[in-house]
Scaffold this active site. Structure first.
Site, mmCIF file in Angstrom:
data_model
loop_
_atom_site.group_PDB
_atom_site.id
_atom_site.type_symbol
_atom_site.label_atom_id
_atom_site.label_comp_id
_atom_site.label_asym_id
_atom_site.label_seq_id
_atom_site.Cartn_x
_atom_site.Cartn_y
_atom_site.Cartn_z
ATOM 1 N N ASP A 104 35.223 107.007 11.433
ATOM 2 C CA ASP A 104 36.030 106.212 12.359
ATOM 3 C C ASP A 104 35.692 104.739 12.153
ATOM 4 O OD1 ASP A 104 37.521 107.171 15.269
ATOM 5 O OD2 ASP A 104 37.080 105.045 14.972
ATOM 6 N N LYS A 118 31.902 104.569 18.817
ATOM 7 C CA LYS A 118 32.250 105.992 18.839
ATOM 8 C C LYS A 118 31.342 106.772 17.887
ATOM 9 C CE LYS A 118 37.043 106.399 19.721
ATOM 10 N NZ LYS A 118 38.368 106.343 19.123
ATOM 11 N N LEU A 132 46.518 121.294 20.546
ATOM 12 C CA LEU A 132 45.474 121.497 21.562
ATOM 13 C C LEU A 132 45.799 120.814 22.892
ATOM 14 C CD1 LEU A 132 43.485 118.805 22.072
ATOM 15 C CD2 LEU A 132 42.620 119.467 19.841
ATOM 16 N N ARG A 133 45.364 121.467 23.960
ATOM 17 C CA ARG A 133 45.518 120.908 25.307
ATOM 18 C C ARG A 133 44.195 120.322 25.743
ATOM 19 N NH1 ARG A 133 46.242 126.409 28.066
ATOM 20 N NH2 ARG A 133 44.774 126.828 26.398
ATOM 21 N N LYS A 153 55.975 120.026 16.341
ATOM 22 C CA LYS A 153 55.112 119.453 17.375
ATOM 23 C C LYS A 153 55.924 118.760 18.470
ATOM 24 C CE LYS A 153 51.752 117.958 19.664
ATOM 25 N NZ LYS A 153 50.435 117.464 19.531
ATOM 26 N N LEU A 206 55.740 125.938 35.379
ATOM 27 C CA LEU A 206 56.769 125.827 36.412
ATOM 28 C C LEU A 206 56.138 125.365 37.715
ATOM 29 C CD1 LEU A 206 59.164 128.898 35.949
ATOM 30 C CD2 LEU A 206 59.570 126.505 35.364
ATOM 31 N N GLY A 220 51.952 113.711 32.689
ATOM 32 C CA GLY A 220 51.432 112.420 32.222
ATOM 33 C C GLY A 220 50.555 112.683 31.029
ATOM 34 N N CYS A 225 50.077 112.483 25.662
ATOM 35 C CA CYS A 225 50.988 113.147 24.710
ATOM 36 C C CYS A 225 52.424 113.262 25.200
ATOM 37 C CB CYS A 225 50.454 114.529 24.364
ATOM 38 S SG CYS A 225 48.924 114.451 23.458
ATOM 39 N N ARG A 252 45.222 108.223 31.016
ATOM 40 C CA ARG A 252 46.388 107.622 30.365
ATOM 41 C C ARG A 252 47.666 108.144 31.021
ATOM 42 N NH1 ARG A 252 45.560 109.178 24.282
ATOM 43 N NH2 ARG A 252 44.560 110.934 25.299
#
Ligand code: UDX
Length: 436
Positions: free
Chosen positions: A32, A37, A152-153, A206, A252, A259, A262, A332
Site C-alpha cells: 500500500d 496502514k 464481501l459484506r 458486481k 426486505l 449506505g 458500496c 461512510r
C-alpha cells in the site's frame, strides 16, 4: 511450488483478502502507498473494525506467510497480483474515480515477472478491465490480466472471503482461468459455484448484484411509504411476501435505507457508465432507487419534527447508532449519521452512541455530542432514535431505559426493536412503514 500472491491496496477489501489468501496457505505480500496502514497491519493491527479479521491477521503474520510493504519492488517474484484499491465516487460527478486503480497498475506493470497474472478485484466501470489489460500489455507483454469481482459484506468479510457464495472470473485465456482455479482450489473443493465470464460481464456482475440489492431495499422502503399512507404495516407485508421463494425474505428490512462505501456509490457509478455507453434509459430506475433511499432519511426527520412539535431547537435527542450497519465501524454515507447531522443542524442537542463507530464519527463531525456508554447517552433524552440495529440495542430493557430519559419517545428507524415490549413499558413507539 505454491503460488506467491501480492495484494495491492490494503483497505477493507485488500487487508481481508491478504489475510485470507495467507490462511489458504499462500505466501502473501500486501502493498500500500499509505505507510501508516502498512505499519499497523505489520504489527497485526487492523485500522478498522471487522469481526475476526485482527485474529486472522495476527495468526497469519505469525505463520511467516503474510508480510506487508510500501515498496512495490516487493511484489516482483509473485505469480498472481490482486488489485484491491478503492474506487470512490468522484468529487465532481457520479462516476467512480479510477485514479487509484490506474496508479496501481502503472506501479506494478513494469515489475511483474513473466508469466504472472494481474487480477482486478476492485469495483470498476465496465470496460476498465479491457482498458487496463491493453495498457498492461503495452508496458509488459509477458503478463496477463483477469477480473475477479469481490462480493464481501462488511461485518462478514472474513467468512465471505473464505467461503464466497460464488466465484466469478473474467478471463481472456484458459491459462488465466487455470491459474485462478489453483488460487481458489479450496473453494472449488467445497463446490463453490464457479462462473467463467468475459471481462465486461465479470465487471457487470458486481454492479448488477449491488443494484439488485439496492432495488430490493428501496422497494420495501417504497412499500413502507404506501403502508404509512394506507395505515398498513410494512413489517407484516415484508414477512408475507418473503415467503414466496421467488422473492425471498432477505434484504426486505424497511427502515432508513442503505449506505456505506458500496451500494450508494456503485449504483451512481453504474448509471454514469451506462450513460457513457448510450444505455442510460436502461438504468433510469436506479435514479428512483437512489431517491427512495434518501427520502427514507427525510421521513425519519419528519417523524422527529412531529414528535417535537416542529421545534427542534434545544431539544435533547439521543441517536443510537452511527455506523451504516451493525458490526461495522464504517460511517461512510451512513444514514444514521446523516440524520443525526441534519437534526443537529435544525437546532437539536444531539448525543450519539455507537458500540464501535464513535471515533470515526467524531472525526467527521467533531461538533456533535458523543457518549461511550448507552446509559449516559440516554440520560435526559426527550426523544430517542434507533438508527443502526446493533444487537446491544435490541437487548435494551425498555423498562430500565425509561427511567433514564426525560420523555419516553422512541423512533425505530430499522424496524428491529420489539414494539410490543416498548409500548408495554410505556413508550410512545414510532417506526417507518407502520401505523404511528
Ligand atoms: C454490499 C453488498 O452486500 C456486498 O455484496 C458488496 O460486496 C458490497 O456492498 P455492505 O455494504 O457491506 O455490502 O452492506 P450490506 O449488508 O449489503 O448492507 C448495505 C446497506 O443496506 C446497509 O446500510 C444496511 O443497513 C442496508 N439494508 C440492508 C437495509 O436497509 N435493509 C435490508 O433489508 C438490508
Amino acid at each position: 511450488m505454491k503460488l506467491r500472491v501480492s495484494v495491492i491496496g490494503t483497505g477493507y477489501l485488500g487487508a481481508t483478502h491478504a489475510a485470507c489468501m495467507s490462511s489458504m496457505g499462500f505466501e502473501v505480500i500486501g502493498v500500500d502507498i499509505d505507510p501508516n496502514k502498512i505499519e499497523l497491519l505489520s504489527q497485526g493491527k487492523v485500522p478498522f473494525y471487522e469481526p475476526g479479521l485482527e485474529e486472522l491477521l495476527q495468526q497469519e503474520i505469525a505463520s511467516g506467510r503474510l508480510t506487508f510493504s510500501t515498496d512495490f519492488q516487493a511484489i516482483k517474484d509473485c505469480d498472481v497480483h490482486f488489485i484491491c484499491v478503492g474506487t470512490p465516487q468522484s468529487t465532481n460527478s457520479l462516476a467512480a474515480d479510477m485514479k487509484y486503480v490506474d496508479a496501481a497498475l502503472e506501479s506494478i506493470a513494469p515489475i511483474c515477472k513473466p508469466g504472472s497474472l494481474v487480477v482486478g478485484k476492485s469495483t470498476v466501470p465496465v470496460g476498465t478491465a479491457a482498458r487496463l489489460r491493453s495498457k498492461l500489455l503495452e508496458i509488459n507483454s509477458e503478463v496477463d490480466l483477469a477480473w475477479n469481482p469481490e462480493f464481501l459484506r462488511e461485518g462478514f468479510a472474513v467468512e465471505d472471503t473464505l467461503h464466497p457464495n460464488r466465484l466469478v472470473v473474467g478471463v481472456t485465456s484458459d491459462a488465466a482461468e487455470t491459474k485462478l482455479k489453483e488460487i481458489y482450489q479450496k473453494n472449488l473443493a467445497e463446490n463453490t459455484p464457479w462462473v467463467r465470464a468475459d471481462l465486461p460481464t465479470s465487471e457487470l456482475v458486481k454492479v448488477a448484484a449491488n443494484s439488485f440489492l439496492a432495488t430490493k431495499i428501496s422497494f420495501i422502503n417504497a412499500m413502507a411509504e404506501v403502508c404509512e399512507a394506507a395505515g398498513g404495516d410494512v413489517t407484516v407485508l415484508a414477512k408475507a411476501i418473503g415467503y414466496d421463494p421467488r422473492i425471498g425474505s432477505r434484504f426486505l428490512q424497511a427502515g432508513i435505507g442503505f449506505g456505506g462505501g458500496c451500494l450508494p456509490k456503485d449504483i451512481r457509478a453504474f448509471m454514469a457508465r451506462a450513460g457513457e455507453l448510450g444505455a442510460d434509459q436502461a438504468l433510469e430506475f436506479l435514479r428512483e432507487i437512489d431517491s427512495i433511499n434518501l427520502r427514507a432519511r427525510q421521513r425519519v426527520i419528519e417523524l422527529v419534527r412531529k414528535d417535537l412539535s416542529d421545534n427542534l431547537t434545544g431539544k435533547k435527542v439521543t441517536v443510537l447508532g452511527a455506523a451504516f450497519k451493525p458490526d461495522s465501524d464504517d460511517v461512510r454515507d451512513s444514514p444514521a449519521l446523516d440524520i443525526a447531522v441534519q437534526i443537529a443542524a435544525a437546532g437539536a442537542l444531539v448525543t450519539i452512541h455507537d458500540p464501535k463507530a464513535i471515533e470515526p464519527a467524531k472525526k467527521r463531525f467533531p461538533a456533535l455530542g458523543f457518549e461511550e456508554s448507552v446509559e449516559s447517552a440516554l440520560k435526559g433524552a426527550e426523544l430517542v432514535l434507533h438508527l443502526t440495529e446493533w444487537k446491544q440495542y435490541r437487548e435494551l430493557d425498555p423498562v430500565k431505559v425509561k427511567s433514564l430519559v426525560s420523555s419516553p419517545i422512541i423512533i425505530d428507524g430499522r424496524n428491529a426493536l420489539d414494539r410490543e415490549a416498548w409500548v408495554a413499558a410505556g413508550w410512545k413507539f414510532r417506526a417507518l412503514g407502520r401505523a404511528n
